[in-house]
Design a protein around this motif. Structure first.
Motif, mmCIF file in Angstrom:
data_model
loop_
_atom_site.group_PDB
_atom_site.id
_atom_site.type_symbol
_atom_site.label_atom_id
_atom_site.label_comp_id
_atom_site.label_asym_id
_atom_site.label_seq_id
_atom_site.Cartn_x
_atom_site.Cartn_y
_atom_site.Cartn_z
ATOM 1 N N VAL A 1 0.844 -1.201 0.000
ATOM 2 C CA VAL A 1 0.000 0.000 0.000
ATOM 3 C C VAL A 1 0.877 1.247 0.000
ATOM 4 C CG1 VAL A 1 -1.734 1.283 1.315
ATOM 5 C CG2 VAL A 1 -1.890 -1.197 1.122
ATOM 6 N N TRP A 2 2.012 1.177 0.702
ATOM 7 C CA TRP A 2 3.013 2.236 0.665
ATOM 8 C C TRP A 2 4.282 1.684 0.012
ATOM 9 C CZ3 TRP A 2 2.869 4.677 6.303
ATOM 10 C CH2 TRP A 2 1.590 5.214 6.527
ATOM 11 N N THR A 3 4.989 2.537 -0.701
ATOM 12 C CA THR A 3 6.261 2.143 -1.310
ATOM 13 C C THR A 3 7.400 2.940 -0.673
ATOM 14 O OG1 THR A 3 5.870 3.736 -3.098
ATOM 15 C CG2 THR A 3 5.243 1.452 -3.515
ATOM 16 N N GLY A 4 8.645 2.597 -1.038
ATOM 17 C CA GLY A 4 9.795 3.238 -0.420
ATOM 18 C C GLY A 4 10.848 3.666 -1.420
ATOM 19 N N THR A 5 11.722 4.569 -0.958
ATOM 20 C CA THR A 5 12.840 5.037 -1.772
ATOM 21 C C THR A 5 14.078 5.183 -0.895
ATOM 22 O OG1 THR A 5 12.655 7.430 -1.386
ATOM 23 C CG2 THR A 5 11.216 6.480 -3.085
ATOM 24 N N MET A 6 15.212 5.468 -1.543
ATOM 25 C CA MET A 6 16.427 5.852 -0.832
ATOM 26 C C MET A 6 16.917 7.163 -1.412
ATOM 27 S SD MET A 6 18.881 2.844 -2.385
ATOM 28 C CE MET A 6 20.303 3.311 -1.412
ATOM 29 N N ASN A 7 17.289 8.106 -0.529
ATOM 30 C CA ASN A 7 17.706 9.455 -0.938
ATOM 31 C C ASN A 7 19.105 9.739 -0.414
ATOM 32 O OD1 ASN A 7 14.983 11.607 -1.549
ATOM 33 N ND2 ASN A 7 14.703 9.444 -1.083
ATOM 34 N N LEU A 8 20.097 9.581 -1.276
ATOM 35 C CA LEU A 8 21.475 9.860 -0.897
ATOM 36 C C LEU A 8 22.041 11.037 -1.687
ATOM 37 C CD1 LEU A 8 21.011 6.560 -0.710
ATOM 38 C CD2 LEU A 8 23.449 6.547 -0.298
ATOM 39 N N THR A 9 22.002 10.921 -3.009
ATOM 40 C CA THR A 9 22.761 11.799 -3.889
ATOM 41 C C THR A 9 22.213 13.222 -3.902
ATOM 42 O OG1 THR A 9 23.178 9.872 -5.276
ATOM 43 C CG2 THR A 9 23.665 12.009 -6.229
#
Length: 598
Positions: A158-166
């Motif tokens: 129902v919820w998705t995810g990400t990664m935020n580095l750059t």
């Protein structure tokens, strides 16, 4: 129009005949995954990939994602419906923790399905793939409240995810990042800054998007020692745990990319967005590296996936395309020309691709199985050995399989001749999509430096010595097997080259670090050849055993397996000597020219 058929039979051969998956029944989750269930899961996953996702691959490439005036993003036609079908099937929860809504099945099974997903539609597969990586990081490092809030929603899809580095000024050197976090006194933080290259950063496929964001708390130490990790949702959870009010995090633009057009790669703006600390202050990198290591193994799998689907289409074309006559005489005298598969150089191309694909599949599944051992075993020594294996193999799997995956996509395009350069045949998309796998989650030069600079010497060289010992023991135990003798001899020679290269670094890299940098990429590929050679030797042994026991209808496949193994050891394994020569040449010629001379 390109085609794809998931390699279910080969996956089962690797899992049960090579890796002996049935021997892991003592680990949690494995007893819930008997062979008939595994076969059913693989076949259902194959059906989803072949019938639903693969037809959308060209759609995603040609139409791409669209950013609307309000900052929202619309994914390509069919993507959202396919995701809903995937979500309803419980695929995202396959190996997730049952305490948070997961099914708890082995990670190695999830990895097998991951290959099918990425082969059928790489851009689409990144949406759930990133979610699984974010879940892994939260599972290891988040507090119980954050886990309860986010993991069930993510496991259900129902919820998705990400990664935020750059950030615009900050790629591999994360110590330069500027995104800041200001504590609010209630346990939350205000996150401000800009992130770039954020895959699946904004889209219309889920009710909420959970961003894991690296930022620096005010007053934190400079460099990587002052980085913390935060969970920053697109919509703030309300009192019932559902998506509530909008958080000030937005997509500023969609990056115009060479490939993976169906994935929304975004510039993300954080304007005092509310976030919560994951783990300890200033310890964000270890937390994020849980996700990074998951992602790097997944990207290695992506390289394999593009090689596999490109190979399948190249084989179809080579059998159909009539051009010229066989050098040894016509093979299709009733036709105006022979199919190009009769030509030795076409066979060389196809055999090279197939040899990489089948060994790469075994290498990925072997490593995924070690992840299961590490996370599920109660034996401390087993857990340590499995963790050592994953740390050592992660840069090899990521770097080697993506380099070779791109090379093989190009080989498939070349085999098509002029048609390979025409969009309607689909080869160009495989080349363009495969190219990013060599770059993101740490460019392959960084993977090679990680292998040589960090992994070889870690814990006194414990991991690499364990690998040497395992391969050496296999060679010793099977040296008198006449059927395996040609393979064992070649593998032993490759292992000696790898050991010699490792010793050379020990003797020459400490005093002159440029020697390590100069030889790191050849070393990574030397290591990859030996690792794939070990997989081929084990597969050859398993194939011989099946043939000796009657093969049960698999004679043709097992004989083909032995034929590809012979090709690998005769035509590809000898490259270990060339890599060793490059490594031991050192850095002098590479570093001789002043910068102005370039």
């Amino acid at each position: 129009m390109p085609v794809y058929k998931a390699p279910v039979e080969d996956t089962l051969f690797v899992l049960y005949d090579v890796l002996n998956m049935e021997n892991y029944g003592n680990l949690p989750g494995f007893s819930d995954a008997p062979r008939d269930l595994v076969e059913a899961v693989l076949n259902e996953g194959a059906k989803l990939c072949e019938e639903v996702l693969q037809p959308l691959n060209v759609v995603g490439d040609t139409i791409g994602c669209h950013r609307n005036d309000d900052g929202s993003v619309t994914t390509p036609p069919g993507f959202k419906a396919a995701y809903e079908q995937y979500r309803e099937g419980g695929w995202l929860a396959l190996s997730a923790d049952p305490d948070y809504g997961g099914q708890g099945l082995p990670v190695v099974l999830n990895a097998a399905i991951g290959e099918f997903l990425s082969s059928s539609n790489l851009a689409w597969a990144m949406y759930p793939g990133l979610t699984q990586g974010a879940m892994a990081a939260l599972h290891v490092h988040a507090n119980d409240e954050i886990k309860r809030t986010y993991l069930p929603k993510m496991a259900s899809g129902v919820w998705t995810g990400t990664m935020n580095l750059t950030e615009p000024h900050c790629g591999t050197d994360l110590g330069l990042l500027r995104t800041k976090a200001v504590p609010q006194g209630d346990g939350s933080y205000k996150i401000s800054g800009q992130k770039i290259f954020i895959s699946a950063g904004e889209h219309d496929m889920s009710e909420n998007i959970v961003h894991l964001v690296l930022a620096r708390i005010e007053g934190a130490p400079a460099g990587t020692k002052g980085i913390s990790l935060f969970v920053v949702p697109k919509f703030l959870p309300d009192a019932d745990g559902n998506a509530g009010s909008r958080n000030p995090v937005s997509c500023g633009k969609i990056e115009e990319k060479m490939g993976i057009h169906g994935n929304s790669t975004c510039v993300m703006n954080y304007d005092e967005a509310t976030g919560w600390l994951v783990g300890q202050e200033n310890k964000g990198l270890p937390a994020m590296f849980v996700m990074m290591n998951e992602a790097r193994l997944s990207v290695g799998l992506q390289g394999l996936s593009q090689s596999e689907v490109a190979y399948q289409n190249a084989v179809t074309y080579a059998k159909d395309r009539l051009q010229g006559r066989s050098l040894s005489g016509p093979k299709a005298p009733d036709k105006p020309a022979d199919p190009i598969i009769v030509h030795p150089d076409v066979r060389r191309t196809l055999m090279t691709m197939r040899a990489v694909n089948e060994a790469g599949r075994a290498l990925v599944l072997w490593t995924a199985l070690q992840a299961d051992v590490h996370h599920r075993s109660e034996d401390a020594a087993e857990k340590q050995k499995a963790d050592d294996h994953m740390g050592l193999m992660t840069p090899v799997v990521k770097g080697v399989l993506t380099d070779l995956g791109f090379d093989n996509a190009v080989k498939a395009q070349q085999l098509y001749g002029g048609h390979g350069y025409i969009n309607e045949w689909g080869m160009g998309q495989f080349v363009r999509d495969a190219r990013i796998t060599m770059i993101y989650e740490g460019a392959n030069g960084i993977q090679a430096l990680d292998l040589v600079g960090r992994k070889l010497g870690a814990n006194g060289g414990r991991a690499v010595m364990s690998f040497f010992g395992e391969v050496g023991a296999f060679c010793s135990q099977n040296k008198d097997d006449a059927a395996l003798a040609p393979f064992i001899g070649s593998l032993s020679k490759g292992l000696k080259d790898l050991q010699a290269a490792t010793m050379w670094f020990m003797q020459n890299a400490m005093a002159k670090p440029d020697n390590a940098g100069a030889g790191s990429t050849p070393y990574m590929h030397l290591f990859g050849l030996v690792a794939m050679g070990y997989m081929w030797a084990k597969m050859a042994k398993a194939a011989n055993l099946k043939l000796a026991n009657g093969a049960n209808g698999t004679e043709e496949r097992m004989n083909a397996k032995l034929g590809v193994a012979r090709f690998f050891f005769e035509q590809m394994m000898p490259e270990t000597a060339a890599h060793l020569a490059r490594i031991t040449a050192g850095a002098d010629s590479m570093m001789a020219l002043p910068a102005d001379a370039f």
